[in-house]
Design an enzyme around this catalytic site. Structure first.
Site, PDB file in Angstrom:
ATOM      1  N   ASN A 193      -5.542  -9.348  -6.600  1.00 32.36           N
ATOM      2  CA  ASN A 193      -4.388 -10.077  -6.066  1.00 32.36           C
ATOM      3  C   ASN A 193      -4.488 -10.196  -4.558  1.00 32.36           C
ATOM      4  OD1 ASN A 193      -1.941  -8.730  -4.493  1.00 32.36           O
ATOM      5  ND2 ASN A 193      -2.893  -7.111  -5.734  1.00 32.36           N
TER       6      ASN A 193
ATOM      7  N   PHE B  61       2.549  -9.648   0.167  1.00 39.18           N
ATOM      8  CA  PHE B  61       3.950  -9.198   0.301  1.00 39.18           C
ATOM      9  C   PHE B  61       4.950 -10.338   0.117  1.00 39.18           C
ATOM     10  CE2 PHE B  61       3.074  -5.294   3.303  1.00 39.18           C
ATOM     11  CZ  PHE B  61       2.565  -4.600   2.231  1.00 39.18           C
TER      12      PHE B  61
ATOM     13  N   SER C 236      -1.838  -2.243   2.033  1.00 37.68           N
ATOM     14  CA  SER C 236      -2.141  -3.519   1.367  1.00 37.68           C
ATOM     15  C   SER C 236      -3.254  -4.215   2.131  1.00 37.68           C
ATOM     16  CB  SER C 236      -0.909  -4.426   1.347  1.00 37.68           C
ATOM     17  OG  SER C 236      -1.337  -5.742   1.028  1.00 37.68           O
TER      18      SER C 236
ATOM     19  N   ASN D 282      -3.764  -7.320   1.983  1.00 43.62           N
ATOM     20  CA  ASN D 282      -3.432  -8.749   2.048  1.00 43.62           C
ATOM     21  C   ASN D 282      -2.528  -9.148   3.206  1.00 43.62           C
ATOM     22  OD1 ASN D 282      -4.942  -9.263  -0.341  1.00 43.62           O
ATOM     23  ND2 ASN D 282      -3.273  -8.359  -1.527  1.00 43.62           N
ATOM     24  N   THR D 283      -2.183  -8.184   4.064  1.00 41.99           N
ATOM     25  CA  THR D 283      -1.475  -8.503   5.305  1.00 41.99           C
ATOM     26  C   THR D 283      -2.436  -8.141   6.432  1.00 41.99           C
ATOM     27  OG1 THR D 283       0.704  -8.104   4.351  1.00 41.99           O
ATOM     28  CG2 THR D 283       0.542  -7.940   6.740  1.00 41.99           C
TER      29      THR D 283
ATOM     30  N   LYS E 104       1.686   5.690   1.295  1.00 42.85           N
ATOM     31  CA  LYS E 104       0.684   5.152   0.364  1.00 42.85           C
ATOM     32  C   LYS E 104      -0.542   4.682   1.124  1.00 42.85           C
ATOM     33  CE  LYS E 104       0.016   1.968  -3.457  1.00 42.85           C
ATOM     34  NZ  LYS E 104       0.645   1.040  -4.391  1.00 42.85           N
TER      35      LYS E 104
ATOM     36  N   ASN F 294      -3.841   2.496  -3.103  1.00 43.41           N
ATOM     37  CA  ASN F 294      -3.605   1.062  -3.259  1.00 43.41           C
ATOM     38  C   ASN F 294      -4.868   0.409  -3.850  1.00 43.41           C
ATOM     39  OD1 ASN F 294      -2.464  -1.590  -2.833  1.00 43.41           O
ATOM     40  ND2 ASN F 294      -1.190  -0.646  -1.252  1.00 43.41           N
TER      41      ASN F 294
END
Ligand SMILES: Cc1cc2nc3c(=O)[nH]c(=O)nc-3n(C[C@H](O)[C@H](O)[C@H](O)COP(=O)(O)O)c2cc1C
Length: 356
Positions: free
Chosen positions: A115, A119, A180, A182-183, A216, A245
């Site tokens: 993915n 966010f 994450s 993805n940021t 996390k 993660n």
């Protein structure tokens, strides 16, 4: 009453149709279904599964990982499905759309997911009144709220401070998510100096709140990073570390979607996440509770993670492949396994494969 066998059979029948849908659309329909379908009370957990972590009582140690219920719409339904706790989010202070679609990819042959959502969520204000209502519907289940920073924020630490102030009053525990992929730049908050500054600011923002704060982390860390994170987390009185993660690495994969950009989860993450858990256990010497997540799909996987030092476990990707009965059936099976191995509680099993 949530009938495990019939629901499992139904899911197996429906799965080919669900898997024909684009992954994010299938997810949206699942959330809509959980919001509307009548559900009975949570299955009664075997007392051997009850455990206390960071002062919170969990009916069983299997939790829904964040990302499934980004907006905090169905934590009560997740508890009724047999999860002992549900972590909602990641919630950012302001609503944001996330990356362009498509951005969730099933890797069916690998039982994995990639993915790059970024966010996407409706923001903390939207979630607050709903979660206030949800709190009363959680029964014995524990509610975790996972917070992050907006992509366009020019002060990311300020976003976590806002998140702590907004969400701590509603949460049984709060998770600071800095892992994450993805940021852009978010994972840099795992660096020692930045992490110390971030966690000090969050802990101050917690004020008189009694909610413990969890952190996390990513699985893609070097040994020196692990030592730094344990040191800073201990100094700042972080109540538990969640490992881990999704990964930006690509172990051997077979599925067509393997080259998509984003974080990889599910079966191919299992060995890496287990290894990182062991690394954190070694670095922390058992002084800080650990929560294992990544590629957990069976009661055997959960027990392996517990024996390696996890007090609790979480999963997400396996539910996509195994269906909504996964938590209830894993909990039943885990209780049997624990008893068969002579354990009288989860706490007794934690770290039992490393302490000998
Ligand atoms: C579609 C998707 C969205 C996710 N979104 C989040 C998120 O918003 N915040 C977060 O901390 N983790 C998020 N995760 C990571 C999961 O919480 C979990 O750490 C990871 O998927 C590994 O567990 P699994 O192998 O059981 O899926 C997401 C995972 C997936 C598959």
């Amino acid at each position: 009453m949530f009938k495990c066998h019939s629901a499992a059979m139904l899911y197996n029948l429906a799965k080919p149709f669900i898997f024909k849908l684009e992954a994010e659309r299938a997810h949206g329909l699942t959330i809509a279904g959980l919001k509307t379908l009548p559900m009975g009370p949570a299955p009664k957990a075997d007392p051997v599964l009850a455990t206390t972590v960071a002062g919170l009582d969990f009916p069983n140690p299997i939790g829904m990982a964040p990302g499934f219920d980004k907006n905090g719409e169905v934590p009560d339904a997740l508890i009724r499905m047999g999860f002992g706790f549900a972590e909602v989010g990641t919630l950012t202070p302001r609503a944001q759309a996330g990356n362009p679609k498509p951005r969730i990819f099933r890797l069916v042959e690998d039982k994995a997911v990639i993915n790059r959502l970024g966010f996407n969520n409706r923001g903390q204000d939207d979630a607050m009144s709903r979660l206030e209502r949800m709190r009363g519907r959680m029964g014995k289940g524990v509610l975790g709220i996972n917070i992050g920073a907006n992509k366009d924020s020019d002060d990311r630490i300020a976003d976590y401070v806002t998140g702590a102030k907004n969400m701590a009053p509603l949460a049984d525990y709060l998770t600071v998510n800095i892992s994450s992929p993805n940021t852009p730049g978010l994972r840099a908050l795992q660096d020692k100096g930045a992490l110390a500054e971030l966690l000090a600011a969050v802990m101050q923002a917690m004020g008189t709140s009694k909610a413990p704060v969890f952190l996390k982390v990513a699985p893609d860390l070097e040994p020196a990073d692990i030592d730094d994170i344990v040191e800073v987390a201990t100094e700042q009185k972080i109540a538990a570390l969640i490992i881990s993660n999704t990964t930006i690495t690509r172990p051997d994969l077979r599925s067509a979607n393997q080259s998509e950009t984003g974080g990889l989860s599910g079966a191919p993450l299992k060995d890496l996440a287990l290894q990182r858990l062991k690394d954190f256990r070694k670095a922390s010497g058992g002084r800080i509770p650990l929560i294992g997540v990544g590629g957990i799909a069976t009661a055997e996987d959960a027990l392996e993670r517990i024996r390696a030092g996890a007090c609790l476990v979480q999963l997400y990707s396996a539910m996509i492949y195994e269906g909504p009965t996964i938590a209830a059936s894993m909990a039943r099976q885990l209780a049997k396994l624990l008893k068969a191995e002579g354990f009288t509680s989860i706490a007794e099993a934690v770290g039992s494969s490393v302490d000998k």
